[in-house]
Design a protein around this motif. Structure first.
Motif, mmCIF file in Angstrom:
data_model
loop_
_atom_site.group_PDB
_atom_site.id
_atom_site.type_symbol
_atom_site.label_atom_id
_atom_site.label_comp_id
_atom_site.label_asym_id
_atom_site.label_seq_id
_atom_site.Cartn_x
_atom_site.Cartn_y
_atom_site.Cartn_z
ATOM 1 N N SER A 207 0.813 -1.226 0.000
ATOM 2 C CA SER A 207 0.000 0.000 0.000
ATOM 3 C C SER A 207 0.843 1.271 0.000
ATOM 4 C CB SER A 207 -0.927 0.008 1.215
ATOM 5 O OG SER A 207 -0.177 0.118 2.420
ATOM 6 N N LEU A 208 2.170 1.158 0.070
ATOM 7 C CA LEU A 208 3.013 2.342 0.190
ATOM 8 C C LEU A 208 3.175 3.105 -1.120
ATOM 9 C CD1 LEU A 208 5.919 1.027 2.462
ATOM 10 C CD2 LEU A 208 4.008 2.482 3.118
ATOM 11 N N GLY A 209 3.056 2.426 -2.255
ATOM 12 C CA GLY A 209 3.501 2.966 -3.537
ATOM 13 C C GLY A 209 2.940 4.301 -3.968
ATOM 14 N N THR A 210 1.610 4.391 -4.155
ATOM 15 C CA THR A 210 1.018 5.580 -4.755
ATOM 16 C C THR A 210 1.211 6.816 -3.876
ATOM 17 O OG1 THR A 210 -0.644 4.185 -5.825
ATOM 18 C CG2 THR A 210 -1.074 6.546 -5.743
ATOM 19 N N GLY A 211 0.931 6.694 -2.573
ATOM 20 C CA GLY A 211 1.121 7.823 -1.661
ATOM 21 C C GLY A 211 2.572 8.245 -1.606
ATOM 22 N N PHE A 212 3.474 7.268 -1.568
ATOM 23 C CA PHE A 212 4.907 7.560 -1.534
ATOM 24 C C PHE A 212 5.329 8.347 -2.764
ATOM 25 C CE2 PHE A 212 9.191 6.210 -2.830
ATOM 26 C CZ PHE A 212 9.921 6.656 -1.745
ATOM 27 N N LEU A 213 4.844 7.960 -3.942
ATOM 28 C CA LEU A 213 5.215 8.655 -5.179
ATOM 29 C C LEU A 213 4.697 10.086 -5.179
ATOM 30 C CD1 LEU A 213 6.710 7.949 -7.821
ATOM 31 C CD2 LEU A 213 4.475 7.542 -8.866
ATOM 32 N N SER A 214 3.485 10.298 -4.679
ATOM 33 C CA SER A 214 2.938 11.660 -4.629
ATOM 34 C C SER A 214 3.721 12.526 -3.646
ATOM 35 C CB SER A 214 1.454 11.624 -4.240
ATOM 36 O OG SER A 214 1.281 11.187 -2.905
ATOM 37 N N PHE A 215 4.167 11.943 -2.530
ATOM 38 C CA PHE A 215 4.962 12.700 -1.557
ATOM 39 C C PHE A 215 6.320 13.082 -2.140
ATOM 40 C CE2 PHE A 215 2.571 10.275 1.974
ATOM 41 C CZ PHE A 215 1.531 11.181 1.890
ATOM 42 N N VAL A 216 6.944 12.165 -2.872
ATOM 43 C CA VAL A 216 8.231 12.468 -3.509
ATOM 44 C C VAL A 216 8.069 13.623 -4.491
ATOM 45 C CG1 VAL A 216 10.010 11.585 -5.076
ATOM 46 C CG2 VAL A 216 9.178 10.159 -3.207
ATOM 47 N N ALA A 217 7.002 13.574 -5.307
ATOM 48 C CA ALA A 217 6.754 14.650 -6.266
ATOM 49 C C ALA A 217 6.475 15.969 -5.561
ATOM 50 C CB ALA A 217 5.577 14.274 -7.171
ATOM 51 N N GLY A 218 5.713 15.932 -4.454
ATOM 52 C CA GLY A 218 5.409 17.154 -3.723
ATOM 53 C C GLY A 218 6.636 17.778 -3.089
ATOM 54 N N LEU A 219 7.517 16.951 -2.542
ATOM 55 C CA LEU A 219 8.741 17.468 -1.925
ATOM 56 C C LEU A 219 9.657 18.115 -2.955
ATOM 57 C CD1 LEU A 219 9.465 14.530 0.545
ATOM 58 C CD2 LEU A 219 8.964 16.888 1.197
ATOM 59 N N LYS A 220 9.720 17.546 -4.133
ATOM 60 C CA LYS A 220 10.584 18.117 -5.171
ATOM 61 C C LYS A 220 10.004 19.406 -5.749
ATOM 62 C CE LYS A 220 13.836 16.700 -6.064
ATOM 63 N NZ LYS A 220 15.119 16.884 -5.355
ATOM 64 N N GLY A 221 8.702 19.644 -5.531
ATOM 65 C CA GLY A 221 8.068 20.837 -6.086
ATOM 66 C C GLY A 221 8.094 22.051 -5.182
ATOM 67 N N ILE A 222 8.634 21.901 -3.973
ATOM 68 C CA ILE A 222 8.685 23.030 -3.033
ATOM 69 C C ILE A 222 9.862 23.940 -3.393
ATOM 70 C CG2 ILE A 222 8.957 23.696 -0.619
ATOM 71 C CD1 ILE A 222 7.728 21.031 0.172
ATOM 72 N N ASP A 223 9.586 25.226 -3.456
ATOM 73 C CA ASP A 223 10.616 26.210 -3.795
ATOM 74 C C ASP A 223 11.665 26.281 -2.673
ATOM 75 O OD1 ASP A 223 12.124 28.282 -4.733
ATOM 76 O OD2 ASP A 223 10.493 29.766 -4.769
ATOM 77 N N LYS A 224 12.934 26.070 -3.015
ATOM 78 C CA LYS A 224 14.013 26.087 -2.019
ATOM 79 C C LYS A 224 14.160 27.463 -1.354
ATOM 80 C CE LYS A 224 15.188 21.859 -2.924
ATOM 81 N NZ LYS A 224 14.906 20.771 -1.946
ATOM 82 N N ALA A 225 13.718 28.514 -2.051
ATOM 83 C CA ALA A 225 13.832 29.856 -1.468
ATOM 84 C C ALA A 225 12.999 29.989 -0.202
ATOM 85 C CB ALA A 225 13.398 30.893 -2.503
ATOM 86 N N GLN A 226 11.922 29.194 -0.078
ATOM 87 C CA GLN A 226 11.097 29.261 1.123
ATOM 88 C C GLN A 226 11.874 28.791 2.355
ATOM 89 O OE1 GLN A 226 7.067 27.840 0.953
ATOM 90 N NE2 GLN A 226 6.964 28.044 -1.267
ATOM 91 N N TYR A 227 12.721 27.801 2.169
ATOM 92 C CA TYR A 227 13.526 27.325 3.288
ATOM 93 C C TYR A 227 14.542 28.388 3.717
ATOM 94 C CZ TYR A 227 11.562 22.740 2.207
ATOM 95 O OH TYR A 227 10.705 21.697 1.991
ATOM 96 N N GLU A 228 15.146 29.045 2.749
ATOM 97 C CA GLU A 228 16.094 30.108 3.062
ATOM 98 C C GLU A 228 15.405 31.252 3.800
ATOM 99 O OE1 GLU A 228 17.862 31.251 -0.598
ATOM 100 O OE2 GLU A 228 18.702 29.263 -1.031
ATOM 101 N N ALA A 229 14.206 31.627 3.329
ATOM 102 C CA ALA A 229 13.453 32.688 4.006
ATOM 103 C C ALA A 229 13.036 32.262 5.406
ATOM 104 C CB ALA A 229 12.229 33.048 3.164
ATOM 105 N N GLY A 230 12.704 30.968 5.564
ATOM 106 C CA GLY A 230 12.305 30.466 6.872
ATOM 107 C C GLY A 230 13.419 30.557 7.891
ATOM 108 N N TYR A 231 14.639 30.225 7.490
ATOM 109 C CA TYR A 231 15.759 30.306 8.419
ATOM 110 C C TYR A 231 16.083 31.759 8.773
ATOM 111 C CZ TYR A 231 16.812 25.343 8.430
ATOM 112 O OH TYR A 231 16.751 24.001 8.627
ATOM 113 N N ILE A 232 15.838 32.654 7.833
ATOM 114 C CA ILE A 232 16.021 34.081 8.132
ATOM 115 C C ILE A 232 14.981 34.554 9.153
ATOM 116 C CG2 ILE A 232 15.887 36.401 7.159
ATOM 117 C CD1 ILE A 232 17.032 35.246 4.569
ATOM 118 N N ASP A 233 13.747 34.007 9.036
ATOM 119 C CA ASP A 233 12.655 34.415 9.927
ATOM 120 C C ASP A 233 12.689 33.727 11.286
ATOM 121 O OD1 ASP A 233 11.669 36.160 8.072
ATOM 122 O OD2 ASP A 233 10.251 34.731 7.200
#
Length: 312
Positions: A187-213
């Protein structure tokens, strides 16, 4: 009370009026949606409504449906002991493979997100392989076969650990302990694939801004940046997890047999399959399907409310 009712009716009329105005303004868009809407209504909505109607009838396909009211539901909840066993087994599988599989899929996706591309590709394939091959349980059937030809039984015999084959898939005391981990992995497959795609779609600049904040560690990064950005994928993974957990049928039937010993691996869908396609009692099978449908909707609503709190 009458005033509240009048306000409610006026609000509904206004909503219908706004919908009609919206359709007139965007009629071209709705025309493009029309083919899908026709297919969706024809193959999803109408069968669902038909099934709900048949659940109040005595119907065996060959004869005209005979309306019997709520008798099927009364028999289902008050007299059908096998259905009670099926409900217990289904919720046991859902509680273990649903939340656990959902959390494991996200954790694994989060952990491998920073791995090199070729390693990440191999790991994704490993987790998604069971979803690609619907017959992966045949491997486990051979592995846990109850006779001496089963790989595990043969290994234990050759090592001198056992003198007789262990009934991994026949003994009710052992069977579910073997089957549930198999269902969890598959049962892991489909949800796992969607999570991998979602993680790769997050803008890295948000993490940089988060550490500044003021974000100070990976856990705060996960809670305040990663999870809020992944709400659509989290909801999709939750729906798929619930659907797969409550829809378990083929794996238990192939591994434990049909019917399984003392119905130890009976699930709601297996019970539905029995009455619908073995006994052809379609009215009773429709009642089972309706109960399952309403249960899945309720669980989806609960999951949506929980996910709406993420990042708040």
């Amino acid at each position: 009370m009458s005033e509240k009712l009048d306000k409610y009716i006026a609000k509904k009329k206004l909503a219908i009026s706004d919908l009609g105005r919206n359709i007139r303004v965007n009629k071209v868009c709705y025309l493009f949606l029309l083919p899908y809407a026709v297919l969706f209504i024809t193959f999803y909505v109408l069968p669902m409504l038909t099934s709900i109607y048949f659940s109040f009838t005595n119907y065996n396909i060959l004869e005209k449906p005979d309306f019997i009211g709520a008798r099927n539901y009364l028999n289902l909840f008050l007299e059908d002991d096998v259905f009670t066993t099926a409900v217990k087994n289904t919720f046991l599988i859902a509680i273990i493979t649903g939340p656990v599989g959902y959390i494991m899929a996200f954790i694994f996706a989060w952990l491998i997100n920073e791995l090199p591309k070729w390693i990440r590709t191999l790991v994704v394939f490993f987790f998604y392989a069971p979803s690609i091959s619907g017959n992966a349980y045949f491997v486990f059937k051979t592995l846990f076969n109850d006779d001496q030809n089963g790989w595990l039984n043969r290994f234990l015999a050759n090592m001198g650990i056992t003198n007789a084959p262990i009934m991994f898939l026949t003994d009710p005391r052992i069977g579910m302990k073997v089957i549930i981990p198999i269902i969890l992995w598959m049962s892991l497959g489909t949800g796992f694939l969607s999570f991998v795609a979602g993680l790769k779609g997050i803008d890295k600049a948000q993490y940089e801004a988060g550490y500044i904040d003021g974000i100070q560690n990976r856990w705060q990064e996960l809670w305040f940046i990663t999870l809020p950005n992944m709400k659509p994928m989290l909801l999709f993974g939750a729906v798929m997890s619930i659907t797969s957990a409550f829809g378990v049928c083929d794996v238990t039937m192939q591994l434990a047999g049909y019917p399984s010993t003392d119905y130890y691996a009976r699930t709601i869908v297996t019970h539905l399959f029995d009455y619908g396609f073995t006994r052809f009692e379609m009215g009773y099978a429709s009642a089972i399907a309706t109960v399952l449908f309403l249960t899945m909707i309720l669980c989806n609503k609960v999951i949506q409310k929980l996910l709406n709190r993420v990042g708040h």
